[in-house]
Scaffold this active site. Structure first.
Site, short mmCIF file in Angstrom:
data_model
loop_
_atom_site.label_atom_id
_atom_site.label_comp_id
_atom_site.label_asym_id
_atom_site.label_seq_id
_atom_site.Cartn_x
_atom_site.Cartn_y
_atom_site.Cartn_z
N ASP A 300 -11.36 20.62 13.32
CA ASP A 300 -10.06 20.64 12.64
C ASP A 300 -9.83 19.30 11.94
OD1 ASP A 300 -7.46 20.99 11.78
OD2 ASP A 300 -6.59 20.55 13.74
N LYS A 307 -5.73 14.57 8.97
CA LYS A 307 -5.42 13.76 10.15
C LYS A 307 -5.76 12.29 9.85
CE LYS A 307 -6.38 17.48 13.48
NZ LYS A 307 -5.08 17.58 14.16
N ASP A 320 -11.18 21.15 19.70
CA ASP A 320 -10.14 22.09 19.30
C ASP A 320 -10.54 23.54 19.53
OD1 ASP A 320 -7.50 22.12 18.56
OD2 ASP A 320 -7.89 22.29 16.42
N GLU A 382 -2.79 24.80 12.19
CA GLU A 382 -3.67 25.90 11.82
C GLU A 382 -4.03 26.81 12.98
OE1 GLU A 382 -6.12 23.87 14.26
OE2 GLU A 382 -4.78 22.98 12.79
N ARG A 384 -2.31 28.12 15.36
CA ARG A 384 -1.39 29.24 15.54
C ARG A 384 -1.60 30.31 14.46
NH1 ARG A 384 3.72 25.36 15.12
NH2 ARG A 384 2.14 24.07 16.14
#
Length: 526
Positions: A300, A307, A320, A382, A384
């Site tokens: 991710d 990030k 993740d 992302e 969810r």
């Protein structure tokens, strides 16, 4: 400019052979003084370490050992300031008994838990590795208070800690040493068929946990969505008598209108793979249908909401997919245990969240497979989005209960720290079931509120919802988002494992959630 991606070249998906120590049980009549081996490890509570006015132990086992050691055990414990607190351990080389060394392992208070006994096993494994011991014996200083059922759970926890404590993931090191520990004698907790069955069950669960750890530890250039799907297919192949595999391609996901999941996957050159394993018992009727859903982001980046802040830990985003690792680890364990009366669906929407000209942008609107629309106000929320379509798919399998696991929010880490997972569910009955399973497994869960009024912050002016709400209560709004994709007739629980997914001391995977999931499935079996 096109570029080539590093593929499965480092050997992840050919797991190392696990040389787990051989476990044996002996009755309490075994004389500890006469036992011959490298380390005699004694699990002691703070109460066990109490001494009288002559500085002699009052505990019968410690008193007997120390009488053959000339009082050196009591003397050394004083010098080492060892009082039996949880986390304390000391290993002493003393002559006078059959064992080369005596280890005292602190269990903490006299009211003991699964976690305390598992920690005993882990400490013994660490001591054995440090001293290159090949055989050890483990005894609890005060076993007399344990009932027969408690002895089974105690033995299971000790074995689990010892087996997992000897496991080191050395697949990506140029040089590695194999564990030296070969034999473990567990003394004073009984013998017999019930104990042997419990040992077999414990070893099955440990094998699932080790698989989960290997998956999470693997770097993203090795564990792509496609490789994760291959691992799932291997589980089905290995236990083909009870597990089948369905891997959906991008085109098949499009046919199912999984716009939320595919939106996250759109930027990566590694295509998404939607994983569905199904366990059915080898015989007898199915009385309960369950689903385990795991977040499967093999990496991710945050997408266009990159990030960039150090606190976002982009270098750790291989973790993740910890939810998917828990689900697949549970699948492997259950494939060996083969519980009756229960059908289990293991579901993972595997993909990467990357950046490219085809990627999802902040402000885009995606449509999930149940027809609900989502305004993406943050591409770094992302997980969810992938879970939304996975939950809809799970409900369509006709299941009665769903548990999903996800490294979903930093907010849950802030709320509960790094060793406790947050639990969200509208079902009190399901909460009781899973919490009871966690009591047996020794994993720490804490039920959090599903405050419906917080949903106001998730409403969009142009779509049915946005994918992030207010910063405050972020773990709650994330759970409320997932709730929109679960059929009201289905009991559902979300477990946020963002904190306990990794061991911060050595930055490796914990395998969190697997033993609780297995226990929960067994509680639902006939």
């Amino acid at each position: 400019m096109a570029h080539s991606l590093a593929r499965d070249t480092l050997g992840l998906t050919h797991p190392v052979q696990i040389d787990a120590p051989k476990i044996s049980f002996s009755a309490k009549e075994i004389d500890l003084v006469e036992w011959k081996g490298d380390i005699l490890a004694v699990g002691v509570t703070e109460k066990d370490m109490v001494k009288d006015e002559n500085l002699e132990f009052q505990n019968s086992i410690l008193k007997k050992l120390d009488s053959h050691l000339g009082g050196l055990l009591a003397e050394a414990s004083l010098e080492e300031d060892f009082s039996g607190k949880a986390g304390q351990s000391t290993v002493l080389r003393l002559s006078g008994i059959g064992s080369k060394r005596v280890g005292l392992i602190g269990l903490g208070q006299s009211t003991l838990t699964t976690a305390a006994y598992r920690s005993l096993g882990e400490s013994v494994a660490a001591a054995a590795m440090a001293s290159q011991a090949s055989n050890v014996a483990i005894v609890v200083a005060s076993p007399e208070g344990l009932l027969a059922e408690s002895k089974l759970h105690t033995a299971s926890a000790i074995v689990s800690g010892t087996v997992l404590g000897t496991f080191e993931d050395n697949r990506f090191k140029s040089e590695s040493k194999k564990p030296s520990l070969k034999y473990v004698d567990i003394l004073g907790l009984g013998t017999g068929s019930d104990l042997e069955k419990k040992l077999k069950y414990t070893e099955d669960v440990c094998s699932g946990i080790i698989l989960g750890k290997e998956l999470v530890n693997a770097p993203a250039n090795v564990l792509t969505p496609g490789v994760l799907a291959e691992e799932a297919s291997k589980i089905a192949s290995m236990y083909s008598d009870v597990i089948s595999a369905t891997i959906l391609s991008v085109e098949q996901c499009k046919e199912l209108k999984m716009g939320s999941y595919l939106g996250v996957a759109a930027a990566s050159e590694n295509p998404p793979h939607f994983i569905h394993l199904c366990y059915k018992p080898p015989s007898g009727p199915v009385k309960t249908k369950l689903a385990l859903v795991g977040k499967g982001l093999t990496f991710d980046s945050g997408g266009y909401n990159l990030k960039t802040d150090p606190s976002f830990l982009i270098e750790l985003m291989k973790f993740d997919m910890g939810g998917s690792a828990a689900v697949l680890g549970a699948a492997k364990a259950l494939g060996q245990i083969k519980p009756a009366g229960v059908e289990v669906h293991f579901i993972v929407a595997a993909c990467e969240n990357m950046i490219s000209g085809t990627g999802m942008r902040p402000g885009d609107i995606v449509t999930a497979s149940n027809g609900k629309t989502i305004e993406v106000n943050n591409t770094d929320a992302e997980g969810r989005l992938t879970l939304a379509d996975a939950l809809v798919y799970a409900c369509n399998q006709g299941v009665e209960k769903i548990v999903d696991l996800a490294t979903l929010t930093g907010a849950c880490r802030v709320a509960l720290g790094l060793s406790i997972a947050g639990v969200f569910t509208p079902s009190d009955d399901l909460a009781k079931e899973v919490m009871a399973a966690s009591e047996v497994s020794g994993e720490k869960l804490w039920r959090m509120p599903l405050e419906e009024s917080y949903w106001e912050s998730m409403k969009s002016g142009v779509a049915d919802m946005v994918n992030t709400g207010d910063r405050q209560g972020g773990a709650i709004t994330a759970a409320l988002f997932l709730k929109q994709f679960v059929d009201e007739k289905v009991q559902w629980m979300h477990i946020d494992i963002a904190g306990p997914v990794r061991n911060v001391k050595n930055n490796t995977a914990t395998g969190f959630g697997i033993s609780t999931l297995v226990e929960w499935v067994l509680k639902n079996s006939s």
